[in-house]
Design a protein around this motif. Sequence first.
Motif, mmCIF file in Angstrom:
data_model
loop_
_atom_site.group_PDB
_atom_site.id
_atom_site.type_symbol
_atom_site.label_atom_id
_atom_site.label_comp_id
_atom_site.label_asym_id
_atom_site.label_seq_id
_atom_site.Cartn_x
_atom_site.Cartn_y
_atom_site.Cartn_z
ATOM 1 N N GLU A 1 3.992 7.462 2.280
ATOM 2 C CA GLU A 1 4.644 6.275 2.821
ATOM 3 C C GLU A 1 4.128 5.023 2.119
ATOM 4 O OE1 GLU A 1 7.107 5.594 4.650
ATOM 5 O OE2 GLU A 1 7.542 7.498 5.668
ATOM 6 N N ALA A 2 4.943 3.981 2.119
ATOM 7 C CA ALA A 2 4.524 2.700 1.552
ATOM 8 C C ALA A 2 4.835 1.600 2.547
ATOM 9 C CB ALA A 2 5.261 2.438 0.242
ATOM 10 N N ALA A 3 4.058 0.547 2.521
ATOM 11 C CA ALA A 3 4.312 -0.591 3.406
ATOM 12 C C ALA A 3 3.670 -1.842 2.840
ATOM 13 C CB ALA A 3 3.760 -0.296 4.804
ATOM 14 N N ALA B 1 0.841 -1.210 0.000
ATOM 15 C CA ALA B 1 0.000 0.000 0.000
ATOM 16 C C ALA B 1 0.863 1.243 0.000
ATOM 17 C CB ALA B 1 -0.906 -0.002 1.231
ATOM 18 N N VAL B 2 0.389 2.247 -0.724
ATOM 19 C CA VAL B 2 1.033 3.565 -0.704
ATOM 20 C C VAL B 2 -0.021 4.565 -0.261
ATOM 21 C CG1 VAL B 2 2.228 5.327 -2.058
ATOM 22 C CG2 VAL B 2 2.501 2.913 -2.651
ATOM 23 N N VAL B 3 0.309 5.400 0.709
ATOM 24 C CA VAL B 3 -0.670 6.402 1.156
ATOM 25 C C VAL B 3 -0.065 7.791 1.075
ATOM 26 C CG1 VAL B 3 -1.822 4.813 2.746
ATOM 27 C CG2 VAL B 3 0.001 6.282 3.608
ATOM 28 N N VAL B 4 -0.918 8.763 0.782
ATOM 29 C CA VAL B 4 -0.498 10.164 0.844
ATOM 30 C C VAL B 4 -1.447 10.895 1.784
ATOM 31 C CG1 VAL B 4 -0.015 12.277 -0.440
ATOM 32 C CG2 VAL B 4 0.323 10.041 -1.536
ATOM 33 N N LEU C 1 -0.193 3.697 6.867
ATOM 34 C CA LEU C 1 -0.724 4.862 7.600
ATOM 35 C C LEU C 1 0.044 5.061 8.909
ATOM 36 C CD1 LEU C 1 -4.574 4.406 7.067
ATOM 37 C CD2 LEU C 1 -3.165 6.302 6.227
ATOM 38 N N GLU C 2 0.351 3.956 9.573
ATOM 39 C CA GLU C 2 1.074 4.059 10.841
ATOM 40 C C GLU C 2 2.457 4.672 10.618
ATOM 41 O OE1 GLU C 2 1.384 0.374 12.978
ATOM 42 O OE2 GLU C 2 2.304 1.338 14.710
ATOM 43 N N LYS C 3 3.094 4.247 9.522
ATOM 44 C CA LYS C 3 4.414 4.806 9.199
ATOM 45 C C LYS C 3 4.307 6.304 8.914
ATOM 46 C CE LYS C 3 7.620 2.553 6.437
ATOM 47 N NZ LYS C 3 7.854 1.660 5.263
ATOM 48 N N ALA C 4 3.280 6.673 8.158
ATOM 49 C CA ALA C 4 3.106 8.078 7.787
ATOM 50 C C ALA C 4 2.841 8.945 9.014
ATOM 51 C CB ALA C 4 1.957 8.219 6.788
ATOM 52 N N LEU C 5 2.063 8.404 9.935
ATOM 53 C CA LEU C 5 1.711 9.193 11.131
ATOM 54 C C LEU C 5 2.830 9.168 12.169
ATOM 55 C CD1 LEU C 5 -1.949 7.890 11.512
ATOM 56 C CD2 LEU C 5 -1.289 10.196 10.850
ATOM 57 N N GLN C 6 3.708 8.181 12.050
ATOM 58 C CA GLN C 6 4.783 7.983 13.021
ATOM 59 C C GLN C 6 4.237 7.883 14.442
ATOM 60 O OE1 GLN C 6 7.394 11.280 11.786
ATOM 61 N NE2 GLN C 6 8.853 9.664 11.235
#
Length: 514
Positions: free
Chosen positions: A421-423, A407-410, A436-441
Amino acid sequence: MRKINIFDTTLRDGEQSAGVNLNLHEKLEIARQLERLGVDIIEAGFPAASKGDFQAVQAIAQTVRNCSVTGLSRSVQSDIDAAWEALKDGAEPRLHVFIATSPIHMQYKLRMTPEQVVETAVESVRYAKKYFPIVQWSAEDACRSDLPFLATIVEKVIEAGANVINIPDTVGYITPKQYGDIFSFLKENVRNIEKIILSAHCHDDLGMAVANSLAAIEAGATQIEGTINGIGERAGNAAIEEVAVALYIRKDYYQAETRLNLQEIKRTSNLVSKLTGMIVPPNKAIVGKNAFAHESGIHQDGVLKEKTTYEIISPQLVGVQSNSMVLGKHSGRHAFRTRIQELGYLLTEEEVNRLFVRFKDLADKKKDITDDDLIALILDEKLDTYKNFYQLCSIQVQYGTNQIPTAVVVLKDGEGNDIQEAATGAGSVEALYNALEKALQLPVTLLDYRIESVGSGRDALAQVYVKVSLDGKEASGRGTAQDVLEASAKAYIHAVNRMFVIEKMREEQALAAQ
Ligand SMILES: [Zn+2]
């Protein structure tokens, strides 16, 4: 026919359900619908409990005109003062003040003697009567109290000016016969009891909340407290819709009626379920999806020949409509706006315009737009109150039977910066949530994830509910979209944003308290 007052505490006791936290807009939306349903009293919150609660109670008191609005208060002057500030602009300000009367609560929780409890109760009612035209007094844990003591304290608070006496089964312990006996005992042993309204407040720990409420009515109670869908602390409260419909269907027996507009029941139930994220079980009486579904061949045959063979309540009575097509691709702005008004939603011009764009977009992909779809869109639009927090810009998910889902999210953060981020994950939703978790940190833990469709059909909208936790705090979120993955992402972001809003409110409170 005796008139039974309905005291709705969806926004106070119901909001105390684990994992439920409604914001101001959501509370107002529910309060407006309760007004349409025709409840007599709305308990809007506990004004002294928090700044958020105070604001919500105040806004509801200022908005609602056809119901009395009340707020809960402990037997202390500062609570009563806060409640008055919040409620004074209401159509009929009313205080709900309580103190515990059971030996176990007096001794361990209050650390007060019975005499001190009587004195405090009387003082608080007297103090409240200086402001409030109507004061309701509650004996917390009444059902585990000593009956003669209960009668004494009730007599004293009536003398002090209480207009309504509530006998709550706070812990859901009583049985119908015993509960009725308490009311009968008070009727026989308390002076001036005929001058006040006796109220019942039941919890469903043993599954008897509605039965107990009805037993109280038989024994002389003329006010019933409860919540929509029976939500509330632990196993919940008495379900108002069940009490009201039972009185209606069995009026031959109870000889009592409420002022409720029963046709608004289904809509109220849907709204509360959607906004709280507490899904109604399919077999729930009155409002469950299967409440009117006849499955057995013999039953179906009977109903086809004569409905009343197996159907004691008609779905129409409580506002269940067969999914009639309302709008489609060619519906204009006027029809759209009219339907929203008919559904009872108050939207600003700007909101209608934004919603119309989304409606047109949906109408391109989905043939029939039902009332349920419209309501889902409206409620989703209302989520946009979190503009200062994270916003979902786009998602892209790749899934194949023999591939690792990616998944890639913006996202956009509160300052307008893009985060990408992608995961990967074991499944599509996990890959999405990992991204999403990576993007939000943020170390967000997913506690619950549920998905359901709005109405039927292959092109139905998807609605996702999530419950997440962060640093030991919980928040729920929901998201609607035609695609399940987009709805999943929206629900996740909604929950995280809510968490920040709740946190911000807590910080403001802490600052205000300093
Ligand atoms: Zn309660």
